[in-house]
Design a protein around this motif. Structure first.
Motif, PDB file in Angstrom:
ATOM      1  N   HIS A   1      17.149   9.725  12.258  1.00 22.68           N
ATOM      2  CA  HIS A   1      15.794   9.270  12.115  1.00 22.68           C
ATOM      3  C   HIS A   1      15.730   8.490  10.717  1.00 22.68           C
ATOM      4  CE1 HIS A   1      13.344  11.764  15.110  1.00 22.68           C
ATOM      5  NE2 HIS A   1      14.559  12.040  15.286  1.00 22.68           N
ATOM      6  N   ALA A   2      15.343   7.165  10.757  1.00 24.37           N
ATOM      7  CA  ALA A   2      15.038   6.397   9.787  1.00 24.37           C
ATOM      8  C   ALA A   2      13.795   6.697   9.260  1.00 24.37           C
ATOM      9  CB  ALA A   2      15.399   4.940   9.779  1.00 24.37           C
ATOM     10  N   LEU A   3      13.504   6.890   7.835  1.00 16.31           N
ATOM     11  CA  LEU A   3      12.194   7.215   7.447  1.00 16.31           C
ATOM     12  C   LEU A   3      11.880   6.504   6.063  1.00 16.31           C
ATOM     13  CD1 LEU A   3       9.512   8.969   7.310  1.00 16.31           C
ATOM     14  CD2 LEU A   3      10.355  10.589   5.982  1.00 16.31           C
ATOM     15  N   TYR A   4      10.665   5.751   6.059  1.00 13.81           N
ATOM     16  CA  TYR A   4      10.292   4.981   4.837  1.00 13.81           C
ATOM     17  C   TYR A   4       8.976   5.753   4.393  1.00 13.81           C
ATOM     18  CZ  TYR A   4       8.660   1.644   1.568  1.00 13.81           C
ATOM     19  OH  TYR A   4       8.212   1.161   0.366  1.00 13.81           O
ATOM     20  N   VAL A   5       8.778   5.965   3.137  1.00 14.17           N
ATOM     21  CA  VAL A   5       7.535   6.775   2.795  1.00 14.17           C
ATOM     22  C   VAL A   5       6.977   5.755   1.578  1.00 14.17           C
ATOM     23  CG1 VAL A   5       6.493   8.596   1.712  1.00 14.17           C
ATOM     24  CG2 VAL A   5       8.297   8.995   2.942  1.00 14.17           C
ATOM     25  N   VAL A   6       5.644   5.294   2.319  1.00 19.29           N
ATOM     26  CA  VAL A   6       4.756   4.635   1.139  1.00 19.29           C
ATOM     27  C   VAL A   6       4.075   5.533   0.217  1.00 19.29           C
ATOM     28  CG1 VAL A   6       2.865   2.928   1.412  1.00 19.29           C
ATOM     29  CG2 VAL A   6       3.995   2.855   3.365  1.00 19.29           C
ATOM     30  N   ASP A   7       4.274   5.038  -0.871  1.00 16.62           N
ATOM     31  CA  ASP A   7       4.136   5.911  -2.086  1.00 16.62           C
ATOM     32  C   ASP A   7       3.167   5.074  -2.848  1.00 16.62           C
ATOM     33  OD1 ASP A   7       3.745   7.911  -4.061  1.00 16.62           O
ATOM     34  OD2 ASP A   7       5.594   7.463  -4.964  1.00 16.62           O
ATOM     35  N   LEU A   8       1.878   5.248  -2.601  1.00 19.31           N
ATOM     36  CA  LEU A   8       0.774   4.534  -3.371  1.00 19.31           C
ATOM     37  C   LEU A   8       0.234   5.579  -4.554  1.00 19.31           C
ATOM     38  CD1 LEU A   8      -1.192   2.582  -0.708  1.00 19.31           C
ATOM     39  CD2 LEU A   8       0.508   1.648  -2.586  1.00 19.31           C
ATOM     40  N   PRO A   9      -0.239   5.024  -5.631  1.00 21.07           N
ATOM     41  CA  PRO A   9      -0.607   6.038  -6.596  1.00 21.07           C
ATOM     42  C   PRO A   9      -2.067   6.864  -6.105  1.00 21.07           C
ATOM     43  CG  PRO A   9      -0.463   4.037  -7.797  1.00 21.07           C
ATOM     44  CD  PRO A   9      -0.046   3.854  -6.263  1.00 21.07           C
ATOM     45  N   GLY A  10      -2.122   8.034  -6.283  1.00 22.63           N
ATOM     46  CA  GLY A  10      -3.342   8.530  -5.618  1.00 22.63           C
ATOM     47  C   GLY A  10      -4.650   8.635  -6.684  1.00 22.63           C
ATOM     48  N   ALA A  11      -4.276   8.425  -8.200  1.00 23.20           N
ATOM     49  CA  ALA A  11      -5.293   8.462  -8.825  1.00 23.20           C
ATOM     50  C   ALA A  11      -6.468   7.468  -8.599  1.00 23.20           C
ATOM     51  CB  ALA A  11      -4.796   8.248 -10.336  1.00 23.20           C
TER      52      ALA A  11
ATOM     53  N   ARG B   1      -8.688   4.382  -8.894  1.00 21.66           N
ATOM     54  CA  ARG B   1      -8.409   2.945  -9.624  1.00 21.66           C
ATOM     55  C   ARG B   1      -9.877   2.457  -9.766  1.00 21.66           C
ATOM     56  NH1 ARG B   1      -4.262   3.892  -6.381  1.00 21.66           N
ATOM     57  NH2 ARG B   1      -4.960   2.650  -4.623  1.00 21.66           N
ATOM     58  N   THR B   2     -10.027   1.405 -10.499  1.00 22.86           N
ATOM     59  CA  THR B   2     -11.280   0.675 -10.817  1.00 22.86           C
ATOM     60  C   THR B   2     -11.585  -0.069  -9.621  1.00 22.86           C
ATOM     61  OG1 THR B   2     -10.074  -1.237 -11.467  1.00 22.86           O
ATOM     62  CG2 THR B   2     -10.893   0.346 -13.157  1.00 22.86           C
ATOM     63  N   VAL B   3     -12.678  -0.458  -9.255  1.00 22.63           N
ATOM     64  CA  VAL B   3     -13.319  -1.114  -7.995  1.00 22.63           C
ATOM     65  C   VAL B   3     -12.619  -2.298  -7.750  1.00 22.63           C
ATOM     66  CG1 VAL B   3     -15.511  -2.101  -7.119  1.00 22.63           C
ATOM     67  CG2 VAL B   3     -15.745   0.246  -8.309  1.00 22.63           C
ATOM     68  N   TYR B   4     -12.420  -3.203  -8.715  1.00 23.75           N
ATOM     69  CA  TYR B   4     -11.801  -4.413  -8.531  1.00 23.75           C
ATOM     70  C   TYR B   4     -10.393  -4.498  -8.083  1.00 23.75           C
ATOM     71  CZ  TYR B   4      -9.318  -4.439 -13.148  1.00 23.75           C
ATOM     72  OH  TYR B   4      -8.838  -3.998 -14.193  1.00 23.75           O
ATOM     73  N   ILE B   5      -9.668  -3.288  -8.204  1.00 25.66           N
ATOM     74  CA  ILE B   5      -8.432  -3.273  -7.711  1.00 25.66           C
ATOM     75  C   ILE B   5      -8.590  -2.595  -6.310  1.00 25.66           C
ATOM     76  CG2 ILE B   5      -6.424  -1.885  -7.998  1.00 25.66           C
ATOM     77  CD1 ILE B   5      -6.517  -2.053 -10.963  1.00 25.66           C
ATOM     78  N   ARG B   6      -9.496  -1.693  -6.165  1.00 24.45           N
ATOM     79  CA  ARG B   6      -9.760  -1.403  -4.849  1.00 24.45           C
ATOM     80  C   ARG B   6      -9.781  -2.124  -3.836  1.00 24.45           C
ATOM     81  NH1 ARG B   6     -10.432   3.985  -3.388  1.00 24.45           N
ATOM     82  NH2 ARG B   6     -10.343   5.393  -5.032  1.00 24.45           N
ATOM     83  N   ASP B   7     -10.580  -3.331  -3.933  1.00 22.24           N
ATOM     84  CA  ASP B   7     -10.952  -4.303  -2.983  1.00 22.24           C
ATOM     85  C   ASP B   7      -9.469  -4.773  -2.113  1.00 22.24           C
ATOM     86  OD1 ASP B   7     -13.322  -4.074  -3.684  1.00 22.24           O
ATOM     87  OD2 ASP B   7     -13.330  -6.157  -4.907  1.00 22.24           O
ATOM     88  N   ASP B   8      -8.451  -4.600  -2.624  1.00 21.41           N
ATOM     89  CA  ASP B   8      -7.160  -5.167  -2.068  1.00 21.41           C
ATOM     90  C   ASP B   8      -6.406  -3.919  -1.498  1.00 21.41           C
ATOM     91  OD1 ASP B   8      -6.040  -4.526  -4.418  1.00 21.41           O
ATOM     92  OD2 ASP B   8      -4.816  -6.569  -4.823  1.00 21.41           O
ATOM     93  N   GLU B   9      -6.769  -2.882  -1.561  1.00 20.99           N
ATOM     94  CA  GLU B   9      -6.022  -1.667  -1.648  1.00 20.99           C
ATOM     95  C   GLU B   9      -5.338  -1.589  -0.047  1.00 20.99           C
ATOM     96  OE1 GLU B   9      -6.174   3.118  -1.685  1.00 20.99           O
ATOM     97  OE2 GLU B   9      -7.161   2.043  -3.218  1.00 20.99           O
ATOM     98  N   GLU B  10      -6.188  -1.920   1.007  1.00 20.44           N
ATOM     99  CA  GLU B  10      -5.839  -1.939   2.502  1.00 20.44           C
ATOM    100  C   GLU B  10      -4.815  -3.189   2.645  1.00 20.44           C
ATOM    101  OE1 GLU B  10      -5.401  -0.714   5.957  1.00 20.44           O
ATOM    102  OE2 GLU B  10      -6.778   0.209   4.416  1.00 20.44           O
ATOM    103  N   GLN B  11      -4.883  -4.135   1.938  1.00 20.62           N
ATOM    104  CA  GLN B  11      -3.950  -5.213   2.031  1.00 20.62           C
ATOM    105  C   GLN B  11      -2.459  -4.849   1.344  1.00 20.62           C
ATOM    106  OE1 GLN B  11      -4.727  -8.856   0.043  1.00 20.62           O
ATOM    107  NE2 GLN B  11      -2.924  -9.589   0.289  1.00 20.62           N
ATOM    108  N   ILE B  12      -2.486  -4.127   0.220  1.00 23.00           N
ATOM    109  CA  ILE B  12      -1.433  -3.302  -0.354  1.00 23.00           C
ATOM    110  C   ILE B  12      -0.782  -2.459   0.513  1.00 23.00           C
ATOM    111  CG2 ILE B  12      -0.613  -1.903  -2.013  1.00 23.00           C
ATOM    112  CD1 ILE B  12      -2.547  -3.532  -3.889  1.00 23.00           C
TER     113      ILE B  12
END
Length: 146
Positions: A34-44, A46-57
């Motif tokens: 089984h090949a597994l990749y884990v997406v590790d995005l910071p859980g803290a 973030r400011t609103v202007y960074i959150r706008d592109d979170e789904e794209q990231i």
């Protein structure tokens, strides 16, 4: 002995080294991987202007995960080893251990980077997996020369 082996894979040199070892082991034992990749995005938060592109990231990371797990499955196929690919999101060590336990896998094989003496004390993902997994873990640690 081992019928199904989990190979966490992120495309890095140390992950490739672990993947090659895991695939060779699976081929020798007639096991699947089984090949597994884990997406590790910071859980803290973030400011609103960074959150706008979170789904794209998230989508970009997920796409990368699909790409590298397909790469690993291609390597497995070259050795006649059956491969299942998966992408999860969360803390890498926790997701690796949970995936192995949830899917009843027999072993985890992963590469580990040389981190120097001080970082080895703190531990990286592979060290956390070794300490927390109820499934046997095989690591292929790179040395300072690698």
């Amino acid at each position: 002995m081992y019928e199904t082996i989990l190979i966490p894979y992120d495309g890095s040199d140390e992950a490739r080294r672990g993947a090659e070892h895991g695939i060779e082991l699976a081929a020798a034992l007639g096991a699947s991987v089984h090949a597994l990749y884990v997406v590790d995005l910071p859980g803290a938060p973030r400011t609103v202007y960074i959150r706008d592109d979170e789904e794209q990231i998230r989508e970009e990371y997920h796409g990368y995960g699909e790409q590298v797990t397909e790469e690993l499955c291609g390597m497995a196929s070259e050795h006649g080893v059956e491969c299942t690919a998966a992408v999860r999101t969360g803390s890498p060590a926790e997701e690796i251990v949970d995936y192995a336990e949830e899917n009843g896998l027999d072993a985890i094989v992963l590469g580990s980077a040389y981190q120097g003496k001080f970082r080895a004390i703190l531990g990286g993902t592979s060290d956390k997996v070794v300490r927390t997994s109820s499934v046997p873990v095989i690591t292929d640690r790179m040395s300072v020369e690698d």
